[in-house]
Design a protein around this motif. Structure first.
Motif, short mmCIF file in Angstrom:
data_model
loop_
_atom_site.label_atom_id
_atom_site.label_comp_id
_atom_site.label_asym_id
_atom_site.label_seq_id
_atom_site.Cartn_x
_atom_site.Cartn_y
_atom_site.Cartn_z
N GLU A 138 3.29 0.52 13.98
CA GLU A 138 3.24 0.59 12.62
C GLU A 138 2.02 0.22 11.98
OE1 GLU A 138 4.91 2.70 10.58
OE2 GLU A 138 6.31 3.09 12.07
N MET A 139 1.47 -1.07 12.67
CA MET A 139 0.50 -1.93 12.05
C MET A 139 -0.84 -1.09 12.00
SD MET A 139 -1.09 -5.45 13.28
CE MET A 139 -1.79 -4.55 14.89
N ASN A 140 -0.89 0.06 13.21
CA ASN A 140 -1.99 0.96 13.45
C ASN A 140 -1.75 2.25 12.92
OD1 ASN A 140 -2.07 -1.07 16.14
ND2 ASN A 140 -4.03 -0.76 15.17
N ARG A 141 -0.90 2.38 12.01
CA ARG A 141 -0.82 3.73 11.26
C ARG A 141 -1.68 3.93 10.28
NH1 ARG A 141 3.71 7.20 11.63
NH2 ARG A 141 4.95 5.82 12.06
N PRO A 142 -2.53 5.12 10.28
CA PRO A 142 -3.58 5.19 9.19
C PRO A 142 -2.78 5.35 7.92
CG PRO A 142 -3.81 6.56 11.15
CD PRO A 142 -2.59 5.99 11.28
N TRP A 143 -3.56 4.87 6.70
CA TRP A 143 -2.84 5.00 5.60
C TRP A 143 -4.04 5.15 4.56
CZ3 TRP A 143 -4.67 1.12 2.08
CH2 TRP A 143 -5.19 0.02 2.68
N VAL A 144 -3.44 5.67 3.51
CA VAL A 144 -4.08 6.05 2.21
C VAL A 144 -4.07 5.00 0.91
CG1 VAL A 144 -4.96 7.86 0.62
CG2 VAL A 144 -4.53 8.44 2.99
N ASN A 145 -5.00 4.47 0.36
CA ASN A 145 -4.69 3.82 -0.82
C ASN A 145 -4.67 4.87 -1.83
OD1 ASN A 145 -5.03 2.17 -3.25
ND2 ASN A 145 -7.23 2.01 -3.17
N PRO A 146 -3.06 4.21 -2.61
CA PRO A 146 -2.71 5.37 -3.58
C PRO A 146 -3.02 5.45 -4.53
CG PRO A 146 -1.02 3.60 -3.09
CD PRO A 146 -1.90 3.52 -1.92
N PRO A 151 -2.59 12.81 -5.51
CA PRO A 151 -1.14 13.46 -4.93
C PRO A 151 -0.37 12.35 -4.28
CG PRO A 151 -3.22 14.80 -4.50
CD PRO A 151 -3.75 13.56 -5.06
N VAL A 152 -1.06 11.41 -3.45
CA VAL A 152 -0.45 10.44 -2.92
C VAL A 152 0.22 9.47 -4.07
CG1 VAL A 152 -0.42 8.41 -1.32
CG2 VAL A 152 -1.75 10.29 -0.65
N PHE A 153 -0.16 9.26 -5.04
CA PHE A 153 0.05 8.44 -5.99
C PHE A 153 1.22 8.90 -6.62
CE2 PHE A 153 0.08 6.67 -10.33
CZ PHE A 153 0.28 5.52 -10.20
N LEU A 154 1.20 10.34 -7.01
CA LEU A 154 2.35 11.12 -7.64
C LEU A 154 3.59 10.80 -6.57
CD1 LEU A 154 0.57 14.15 -9.15
CD2 LEU A 154 1.48 11.81 -10.23
N ARG A 155 3.35 11.06 -5.20
CA ARG A 155 4.44 10.99 -3.83
C ARG A 155 5.01 9.75 -4.12
NH1 ARG A 155 1.04 12.32 0.59
NH2 ARG A 155 2.50 11.39 1.76
N ARG A 163 6.65 8.53 5.02
CA ARG A 163 5.53 7.71 5.02
C ARG A 163 4.57 8.26 3.81
NH1 ARG A 163 6.15 9.54 10.36
NH2 ARG A 163 4.28 11.03 10.21
N PRO A 164 4.89 7.81 2.69
CA PRO A 164 3.93 8.17 1.65
C PRO A 164 2.62 7.66 1.52
CG PRO A 164 5.41 6.42 1.00
CD PRO A 164 5.74 6.68 2.28
N PHE A 165 2.21 6.65 2.54
CA PHE A 165 0.85 6.09 2.44
C PHE A 165 -0.04 7.00 3.62
CE2 PHE A 165 3.22 2.94 0.01
CZ PHE A 165 2.38 3.04 -1.02
N THR A 166 0.77 7.70 4.28
CA THR A 166 0.12 8.22 5.26
C THR A 166 -0.63 9.64 5.05
OG1 THR A 166 1.95 9.27 6.42
CG2 THR A 166 1.31 7.00 7.24
N PHE A 167 -1.55 10.21 5.63
CA PHE A 167 -2.22 11.23 5.23
C PHE A 167 -1.61 12.69 6.02
CE2 PHE A 167 -5.53 10.55 8.47
CZ PHE A 167 -5.66 9.05 8.29
#
Length: 217
Positions: A138-146, A151-155, A163-167
């Motif tokens: 999990e530490m190495n799962r890519p993520w997006v700054n919401p 769209p990620v922020f709304l999710r 995984r709301p922070f992954t793309f």
């Protein structure tokens, strides 16, 4: 008249190591078994015999960059990526720590995917990082700054499961963060936004100092 086939892309791996010779031995053997054009090891001032061991390796694809002292992972990758681009001019960089290595055949499949046009327009690919037992790290799962992606922020606000922070789809280089562990990145996409920030401390540098653009399954 038939046009000649374009030359295959030049792919270079960049590994940063510090006092983990046992891990590096396995990682370097795995990398040199793959169809890589260059393997660059940034030796970050180790005191466990790593530098001497690397000096005894004979594969012509191996390039060793010796640092005077351990300045941290972010500095190691900044120097490694910049010097690899300057000295070797690769098309793609594959980045990893010394305790991570590609699965057997991963680079060959990556080359095949490039030849088949599997990722049109991709500037970087984020590899799945797994523990030896197969579980996702999990530490190495890519993520997006919401806060930088509506769209990620709304999710996140909607309490999206999973995984709301992954793309889920391709996004641009400047909108995401990812792991250091083996995400192939086009050299041109690294030069455009700039190399990693070398002053980031060792703690947390994996998730803060680099960028990626699309998932690689």
């Amino acid at each position: 008249m038939n046009q000649p086939d374009p030359p295959p892309p030049v792919i270079a791996a960049v590994v940063v190591t510090f006092n983990r010779l046992a891990h590096l031995e396995k990682t370097l053997a795995r990398l040199l078994a793959e169809p890589l054009d260059h393997v660059v090891v940034v030796e970050n001032g180790s005191t466990d015999g790593t530098r001497e061991w690397l000096a005894g390796q004979g594969d012509p694809r191996l390039v060793v960059i010796e640092m005077p002292e351990n300045g941290g992972g972010a500095l190691g990758f900044e120097v490694g990526m910049r010097e690899t681009g300057r000295r070797l001019d690769p098309d793609w960089l594959v980045l990893m720590d010394d305790d991570a290595r590609p699965a057997t055949g991963a680079i060959a499949r990556f080359r095949q995917g490039l030849a088949e046009g599997r990722w049109p327009g991709a500037e970087a690919l984020a590899a799945a990082v797994r523990f030896p037992g197969g579980r996702i790290c999990e530490m190495n799962r890519p993520w997006v700054n919401p806060f930088g992606d509506l769209p990620v922020f709304l999710r996140v606000l909607a309490g999206a499961a999973g995984r709301p922070f992954t793309f889920p789809t391709a996004i641009t280089m400047r909108r995401c963060r990812g792991p250091w562990t083996a995400p192939p990145s086009s050299a041109s996409s690294c030069r455009a936004p700039g190399w990693p920030v070398p002053a980031i401390p060792m703690a947390g540098c994996s998730s803060m100092a680099t960028t990626c653009s699309i998932p690689w399954d």
